[in-house]
Design a protein around this motif. Structure first.
Motif, PDB file in Angstrom:
ATOM      1  N   TRP A 115       0.846  -1.216   0.000  1.00  0.00           N
ATOM      2  CA  TRP A 115       0.000   0.000   0.000  1.00  0.00           C
ATOM      3  C   TRP A 115       0.867   1.247   0.000  1.00  0.00           C
ATOM      4  O   TRP A 115       0.590   2.207  -0.692  1.00  0.00           O
ATOM      5  N   THR A 141     -10.388   2.576  -0.483  1.00  0.00           N
ATOM      6  CA  THR A 141     -11.197   1.352  -0.608  1.00  0.00           C
ATOM      7  C   THR A 141     -11.096   0.776  -2.023  1.00  0.00           C
ATOM      8  O   THR A 141     -11.066  -0.439  -2.190  1.00  0.00           O
ATOM      9  N   GLN A 144      -8.144  -1.352  -2.031  1.00  0.00           N
ATOM     10  CA  GLN A 144      -8.358  -2.618  -1.320  1.00  0.00           C
ATOM     11  C   GLN A 144      -9.269  -3.570  -2.094  1.00  0.00           C
ATOM     12  O   GLN A 144      -9.206  -4.785  -1.920  1.00  0.00           O
ATOM     13  N   LEU A 150      -3.327  -4.623  -5.480  1.00  0.00           N
ATOM     14  CA  LEU A 150      -2.721  -5.094  -4.217  1.00  0.00           C
ATOM     15  C   LEU A 150      -1.590  -6.084  -4.504  1.00  0.00           C
ATOM     16  O   LEU A 150      -0.503  -5.988  -3.926  1.00  0.00           O
ATOM     17  N   MET A 366      -9.187  -9.242   1.205  1.00  0.00           N
ATOM     18  CA  MET A 366      -9.827  -7.922   1.334  1.00  0.00           C
ATOM     19  C   MET A 366     -10.905  -7.747   0.271  1.00  0.00           C
ATOM     20  O   MET A 366     -11.671  -6.805   0.308  1.00  0.00           O
TER      21      MET A 366
END
Ligand code: PFF
Length: 465
Positions: A115, A141, A144, A150, A366
């Motif tokens: 991140w 968000t 994620q 990611l 996630m």
């Protein structure tokens, strides 16, 4: 088994930089400010400082002692030091658990470290400029929710770490921390100076150093201990392995104090970089994990030179993360190398592939796998996804369990004479004090914390009373 001789740090300073690099990480800059915010400030900070002084420093000394005594990685170290004892198989097993714990931590740490790299990129490319209300939350968000994003950034973070590890102690670890740590420090100091000129310092002082003891509960104590252990890289084989590379002439107590002091200093300073901005902008202190990734970008967007400031901030986080992932990756590779199972290069590749799979599952938890629940034995864990379970089991439970057994091992199993020699404290009052903490206080307190973690303390008390 063919044992391969281990490399050594070239000096005490090199060890100090690497150990501080391990200790200073996302735990200090990302996590510490938000747990202080969530737990009401001053009282939590005071408790944290107490735990670092009374448990943290003695335990860092303990783990360095286990590693350096035979200059071996965890499994071989526990086995060699319990030679001739009936309990040897148990200690060998503890060696294994010690080596596996940092891999569990890396399963989620690589994702968060990804991140930070993603945010450096987003800041540079201007994606976090000219935001409208609520947009930073959406950026966070969206990231994620995107498996590809990611996994892409997690892979970069993992590859950098594996590359450094494959080059060995002097050419890889030492060289990386010698470049990264001074840069980290420079960035941090410039952020604090910037914050100092923009107000909010007085409120920050009051918030961080005025204790309100009514805010302390059993949960807060557990949270403060967990944070201190995580921040000092305890109970996860790192200090053991870094200790095994430490030349015999270096003083363990001095170095342990140096690491704990620097780590705590950086955590506090991170508070002084972040809270003033939060105060001057009237933002929420208790925004939890969102503090750094959602709240701060709003402010960077509004302040003069905010983009530059934002880039620096996320670079700082990324550097801090890399020096910690290096230290979490090293125990497994060091173990494979020392036991003659794989060369360093091949070991890094193999561990890297295994970790990639684990971190990928963690990243997917996630989004695609968000409904999967692995454990349901209590209400606390039943609500956690795979990544949260990894964090809970490795960073909370296993770290505490490893630290508990490290204390018992040095206090009750290792020869007093050997420990004394390793610490170089003579048979002084200081040594006796340290030994009581490790032999008695640590086992009792950590056992209580473990019971509390698994929500067994209240039923047990109800049963006894
Ligand atoms: N101390 C690191 C941090 O505060 O982010 C995390 C960590 C590194 C934990 C190494 C454990 C470890 F062995």
């Amino acid at each position: 088994m063919t044992h391969v001789a281990q490399e050594k740090w070239s000096s005490g300073t090199a060890f100090l930089l690497a150990a501080i690099g391990s200790a200073v990480g996302l735990g200090n800059i990302y996590r510490f400010p938000y747990v202080v915010g969530e737990n009401g400030g001053g009282a939590f900070v005071l408790l944290y400082l107490g735990i670092v002084a009374f448990f943290g420093i003695p335990l860092v000394m303990t783990e360095l002692t286990i590693g350096r005594r035979k200059q071996l990685p965890p499994i071989s170290a526990f086995t060699a030091l319990s030679e001739g004892k009936k309990s040897q198989p148990f200690w060998k097993c503890m060696g294994w658990i010690n080596v596996l714990t940092p891999l569990g931590i890396l399963g989620f740490y690589f994702v968060v470290s990804g991140w930070t790299l993603n945010y450096v990129y987003s800041m540079i490319s201007g994606q976090l400029n000219n935001l409208v209300e609520g947009q930073t939350l959406k950026v966070f968000t969206d990231m994620q929710q995107s498996p590809l994003t990611l996994i892409f950034w997690m892979t970069i973070s993992l590859s950098i770490t594996a590359f450094v590890i494959s080059r060995g102690v002097k050419l890889g670890l030492e060289k990386a921390v010698k470049i990264l740590m001074p840069m980290l420090f420079l960035i941090l100091v410039s952020l604090v100076i910037y914050s100092a000129f923009n107000g909010g310092m007085r409120e920050t002082f009051e918030f961080m150093f005025t204790p309100d003891f009514s805010k302390i509960t059993g949960k807060t104590v557990l949270e403060a201990a967990g944070q201190a252990f995580f921040s000092l890289s305890l109970g996860s084989a790192t200090m053991l392995v870094y200790g095994s590379y430490l030349p015999k002439k270096e003083s363990i107590p001095k170095l342990a104090c140096g690491v704990a002091f620097a780590d705590t200093f950086v955590a506090l300073i991170a508070g002084f970089a972040i809270f003033p901005i939060v105060f001057t902008n009237g933002l929420e202190l208790d925004s939890g994990p969102n503090l750094v990734f959602v709240t701060l970008p709003i402010i960077f967007d509004q302040m003069p030179f905010g983009q530059l400031f934002g880039i620096l901030f996320f670079l700082l986080l990324a550097f801090a993360a890399v020096t910690s992932t290096i230290s979490l990756f090293e125990p497994a590779v060091s173990n494979l190398e020392e036991r003659g199972i794989l060369t360093r290069g091949k070991g890094s590749l193999l561990v890297g592939i295994g970790l990639w799979c684990l971190a990928a599952v963690s990243a997917l938890s996630m989004n695609i796998l968000s409904d999967v629940r692995l454990l349901t034995f209590s209400d606390t864990v039943a609500s956690k996804n795979i990544m949260d379970i990894l964090e809970y089991m490795s960073a909370n439970a296993m770290m505490l369990i490893n630290a508990l057994f490290a204390g018992i091992f040095v206090g009750w199993v290792m020869k007093r004479k050997d420990v004394l020699e390793e610490l170089g404290l003579d048979d002084s009052l200081l040594f006796k004090f340290w030994r009581v903490i490790i032999k008695v206080v640590v086992p009792v307190v950590i056992s209580v914390l473990i019971l509390q973690l698994f929500e067994l303390l209240d039923p047990l008390m109800a049963f006894i009373l």
